[in-house]
Structure formats: structure tokens, C-alpha cells
Write an enzyme that holds these catalytic residues in place. Structure first.
Site, PDB file in Angstrom:
ATOM      1  N   VAL A 175      -5.411  -2.774  -0.478  1.00  0.00           N
ATOM      2  CA  VAL A 175      -6.437  -2.519   0.539  1.00  0.00           C
ATOM      3  C   VAL A 175      -7.467  -3.641   0.490  1.00  0.00           C
ATOM      4  CG1 VAL A 175      -8.216  -0.908   1.329  1.00  0.00           C
ATOM      5  CG2 VAL A 175      -6.137  -0.016   0.284  1.00  0.00           C
TER       6      VAL A 175
ATOM      7  N   LYS B  51       0.827  -1.224   0.000  1.00  0.00           N
ATOM      8  CA  LYS B  51       0.000   0.000   0.000  1.00  0.00           C
ATOM      9  C   LYS B  51       0.850   1.257   0.000  1.00  0.00           C
ATOM     10  CE  LYS B  51      -0.662  -2.317   3.474  1.00  0.00           C
ATOM     11  NZ  LYS B  51      -1.036  -3.238   4.478  1.00  0.00           N
TER      12      LYS B  51
ATOM     13  N   GLU C 161      -4.554  -3.898  -6.645  1.00  0.00           N
ATOM     14  CA  GLU C 161      -5.818  -4.301  -6.017  1.00  0.00           C
ATOM     15  C   GLU C 161      -5.587  -4.861  -4.606  1.00  0.00           C
ATOM     16  OE1 GLU C 161      -9.104  -3.740  -7.477  1.00  0.00           O
ATOM     17  OE2 GLU C 161      -9.176  -3.891  -5.313  1.00  0.00           O
TER      18      GLU C 161
ATOM     19  N   ILE D 132     -10.445  -8.299  -2.022  1.00  0.00           N
ATOM     20  CA  ILE D 132     -11.758  -7.698  -2.302  1.00  0.00           C
ATOM     21  C   ILE D 132     -11.572  -6.598  -3.341  1.00  0.00           C
ATOM     22  CG2 ILE D 132     -13.649  -6.355  -1.284  1.00  0.00           C
ATOM     23  CD1 ILE D 132     -13.542  -9.343  -0.507  1.00  0.00           C
TER      24      ILE D 132
ATOM     25  N   LYS E 162      -3.768   2.715   4.285  1.00  0.00           N
ATOM     26  CA  LYS E 162      -4.887   2.275   3.435  1.00  0.00           C
ATOM     27  C   LYS E 162      -5.846   3.430   3.186  1.00  0.00           C
ATOM     28  CE  LYS E 162      -4.657  -2.544   4.843  1.00  0.00           C
ATOM     29  NZ  LYS E 162      -4.962  -3.471   5.938  1.00  0.00           N
TER      30      LYS E 162
ATOM     31  N   ASP F 124      -1.058   1.197   9.552  1.00  0.00           N
ATOM     32  CA  ASP F 124      -1.512   0.403   8.395  1.00  0.00           C
ATOM     33  C   ASP F 124      -2.859   0.939   7.899  1.00  0.00           C
ATOM     34  OD1 ASP F 124      -1.484  -2.255   6.736  1.00  0.00           O
ATOM     35  OD2 ASP F 124      -3.432  -2.220   7.735  1.00  0.00           O
TER      36      ASP F 124
HETATM   37  N1  HSE Z   1      -1.635  -6.032   8.645  1.00  0.00           N
HETATM   38  C1  HSE Z   1      -2.742  -5.867   7.775  1.00  0.00           C
HETATM   39  C2  HSE Z   1      -4.025  -5.991   8.533  1.00  0.00           C
HETATM   40  C3  HSE Z   1      -2.637  -6.889   6.687  1.00  0.00           C
HETATM   41  O1  HSE Z   1      -4.011  -6.437   9.687  1.00  0.00           O
HETATM   42  O2  HSE Z   1      -5.076  -5.628   8.015  1.00  0.00           O
HETATM   43  C4  HSE Z   1      -3.482  -6.613   5.487  1.00  0.00           C
HETATM   44  O3  HSE Z   1      -3.159  -5.396   4.857  1.00  0.00           O
END
Ligand code: HSE
Length: 422
Positions: A221, A194, A218, A225, A293, A289
């Protein structure tokens, strides 16, 4: 196709000679005719299901027949064999390679796609090209060498760099440099990272356009999906005004465990054991994270120009357990919610714990599941929920990106009647 005899004929929309039809499908009396409504003789009449004249189900394009519920499959005569250079050969990339092998027949038969790995780069195991170990002073240098050796495939649009290094939340590097080099070397790029989309979406998209190559992400995120595909492929002319979602699996799993009185450490360990937590799990717990995203989604869907640093961010804190338990007792749920909205000419984005009413769609997203609600101008809210996720789903996103490249770059095929088809 849009000539006076067919195309979008004033009276009908899809006239009988239209070229989009095999036999009938859209006849002059069709339900798409503004003067006709749902004529009982019409091929599109939902009460009849078949065309009264031809006895066939209406077919908009004969090649778009749906063979199962999960995919539109288009039998291929021409195959494209992609040469893959994999940068960051960790869990996701390995699952991607095994998935390619498991899906080999379907990919070949239904999508005309084959692939072979020609080079890999890993921090731990070094660099390989054509099955042989090679020396390089850095991944970027190795990539440059690999691209130079693969010029023939690049010229034919058959070279794909798969970028799956780990997230760098400070600058999105070195992944962004890898992608820039790959595009400059004539390769398409697919990535589940990402960082590049969160930090450099606009410039990488421009670089891809200049190079005449695809840059697809894709898996960045919500794993497999199809959130970016959903908007790009199926929502033409719809404006996304904002979104909210549960987009980090690790923290959602921890919050669900806490509500049930389970310890934070055990829940995190479970996410690490399943390969879902980031290599540095503080990126999940502190909301980085989710912020990456959010920036990626905002840049692509809202045309924002933000990085994760512009996302107002609060992760799980020492008070989170107490808040989660209290919310549960009050019939509500505590969720780490990612949000972004257009406000005037700006996009405002945030990640933080919110207490949601039980009836909120996001409140029902349990464990490591994710969900995203898009706010749109024409379709109001559209929600997509992921009840699963993990390695296979992320690897699938890379597979789907490969198919997207094949679709975008395949020469136009001709139907039996010599017409250009989808
Ligand atoms: N570390 C991320 C999460 C993994 O827990 O959503 C998927 O991007």
C-alpha cells in the site's frame, strides 16, 4: 539494564549509571525527571542543547546517531548475505534488483545487508535457479524445488522469497500459496503484492510466527511510504480507530486530468506508460485496487478480518467526469476515497467517489500522489502524504523490508562497554 542502579529510577527516569548513556545524557537533573522539569543545567534543556556538565549533546544511545535526515544508520561489523528467490520477475522486481545494486554500499556499510539473486520465476521467461534455466510444471513446484535446494540458507535465516506476482483480486492467489510454501520452507517473505495481505493476512502472519520467519509487505500500500512500519515501529500503545485516504494513483491521476478537461483514455494511457496502472487497468478504474488496499490496511491496522469483497466499492463511472468538473467549479474536489472504521466489533470499509471541501487534506492530493489519514486514540489524526510514487518507491519498500529482516534477526550486538545495545 533495568536494575536498581539505573533503568527507570524512581526519581530520575534515566540515572547516570544507566547504560543508555555514554557520559551523561540523562543525569539526575535531567528534563525527564518528574521533579525537575526543564532545569537550566539539564542536558535536555532545549535552550542549551548541550549538557552543562559534560559539554556534550545528550545521547540516548550512542549507536543511534543520525548521519543524515533520511535514515538512522548503524555501522555494521557483521554482514548478512540474503539469498533471494524472486517469484514474479516483472518491473517491480527488476527495479528492486537494480536498487539493491545502486544502494549496495549503503546497505552493507550502514545496515550489514548484502543480497544475491539465486532464483527467478516469471510467467514469460520461465524459471532459473543458480543462473541456469530449469523446468517446472508450475511456479509452486519451482518454488518447492528452489526451497529444497536452499535448505542451508533457510536454516540460517538467510533465505528470502520475494513475491511480486500480479494482483488477483478474486482470491489473492497464487501469491498466497507461494507465501505459505515459502514460510513452510524456512524462508522469510517480502512482498509488494496486496492480495495476500488483503485475503490472508492473519493466517500468513500466524504461519510466519510458527516458522520463526518474517512476513513483510510494506510495498503493498502506498508504494514505499512506510505506513505499516509507521504504525508497527513508532506508535506503540496507540490504537488506530479508522482511516481515510487516496490510495489509488491511477484513478487520482485520471480525476485530476478530467478536472482540467483532458480525456480519460489519455490519462489512463499515461499511467500505463509509467507502469503505475495495473496490468489489467479495470482493477484501478473499478476501484478493486483501492478495495484491496483498504482491506489490507484494515486487516493490519484495525485488526479486521475482511477481504476486498467486503469493501463497499464504487469506481469511476460514466458520470465521474461531470461530477469532477462540477465539484471543481464549486471550489471542491472529487476524490476516490478509501475508508475504514471500527464500528462496535465490526470494521466497515468502503471505496467511492466523494466531493471534498478544498480545505480537506485529501482534496489537495493531485495527480498520481496518495495520502492516508489515520484516526488514532492518543494522537488524534496523523496524515502521511506521498508526493511521488511509482516503480522505484515500490522497489524501495522491498529493500526496506529486507533491512527490517536483517534488524529483526541480527544477533544482539555489544557496545564497547560490553552492554547489550539496540
Ligand atoms: N495500480 C496501482 C495504483 C499501483 O494506481 O495505485 C500501485 O499499487
Amino acid at each position: 539494564m533495568r536494575n536498581a542502579e539505573c533503568g527507570f529510577f524512581a526519581e530520575c527516569g534515566f540515572f547516570a549509571d544507566c547504560g543508555l548513556i555514554a557520559d551523561c545524557g540523562f543525569i539526575a537533573d535531567c528534563g525527564l525527571n518528574p521533579n525537575c522539569g526543564l532545569n537550566p543545567n539539564c542536558g535536555l534543556n532545549p535552550n542549551r542543547g548541550v549538557n552543562a556538565e559534560s559539554g556534550r549533546e545528550p545521547i540516548r544511545n550512542p549507536q543511534s546517531a543520525i548521519h543524515n535526515q533520511s535514515a538512522i544508520r548503524i555501522p555494521q561489523s557483521a554482514m548478512t548475505t540474503f539469498d533471494l528467490v524472486i517469484v514474479g520477475y516483472g518491473n517491480v522486481a527488476r527495479r528492486f534488483v537494480s536498487l539493491l545494486s545502486e544502494q549496495r554500499r549503503t546497505l552493507a556499510h550502514d545496515h550489514g545487508v548484502a543480497a544475491r539473486v539465486i532464483a527467478t520465476a516469471t510467467r514469460r521467461h520461465g524459471y532459473r535457479y543458480g543462473g541456469r534455466k530449469v523446468e517446472a510444471s508450475s511456479t509452486l513446484q519451482f518454488l518447492g524445488d528452489a526451497l529444497a535446494k536452499s535448505r542451508a540458507a533457510a536454516r540460517k535465516g538467510r533465505l528470502v522469497v520475494v513475491e511480486t506476482t500480479t494482483l488477483d483480486v478474486l482470491r489473492g492467489q497464487p501469491a498466497t500459496s507461494h507465501i505459505r510454501a515459502a514460510l513452510a520452507g524456512g524462508a522469510h517473505v517480502i512482498t509488494a503484492n496486496k492480495g495476500p495481505v488483503a485475503f490472508a493476512y492473519r493466517s500468513l502472519t500466524r504461519a510466519a510466527a510458527r516458522a520463526g520467519r518474517q512476513f513483510l509487505f510494506e510495498g503493498a500500500v502506498m508504494d514505499g511510504i512506510p505506513i505499516f512500519n509507521l504504525v508497527r515501529e513508532t506508535l506503540p500503545a496507540v490504537t488506530v480507530a479508522g482511516f481515510r485516504g487516496v490510495v489509488n494513483s491511477t484513478t487520482n491521476f485520471i480525476l485530476t486530468a478530467m478536472e482540467q478537461g483532458q480525456p480519460f483514455a489519455a490519462a489512463l494511457a499515461e499511467m500505463q506508460a509509467r507502469g503505475i496502472a495495473e496490468a489489467d487497468p479495470s482493477l484501478d478504474v473499478d476501484g478493486w485496487d483501492a478495495a484491496a488496499k483498504t482491506a489490507a490496511l484494515a486487516n493490519v491496522l484495525l485488526d479486521a478480518r475482511i477481504t476486498p469483497h467486503e469493501v463497499k466499492r464504487q469506481g469511476l463511472t460514466a458520470e465521474t467526469r461531470q461530477l469532477a468538473v462540477a465539484a471543481m467549479a464549486a471550489g471542491r474536489r472529487l476524490k476516490l476515497v478509501a475508508r475504514a472504521r471500527r464500528e462496535g466489533r465490526k470494521v466497515v470499509a468502503s471505496v467511492g467517489c466523494e466531493e471534498l471541501p478544498a480545505a480537506d487534506l485529501l482534496a489537495g492530493v493531485e495527480g498520481h500522489h496518495n495520502a492516508l489519514v489515520l484516526e488514532t486514540d492518543l494522537l488524534e489524526e496523523i496524515a502521511i502524504v506521498q508526493r511521488g510514487g511509482g516503480l522505484t518507491a515500490t522497489a524501495y519498500a522491498l529493500v526496506s523490508d529486507l533491512v527490517t529482516i536483517a534488524r529483526a534477526t541480527a544477533p544482539p550486538r555489544r557496545s564497547a562497554r560490553g552492554r547489550r545495545s539496540l
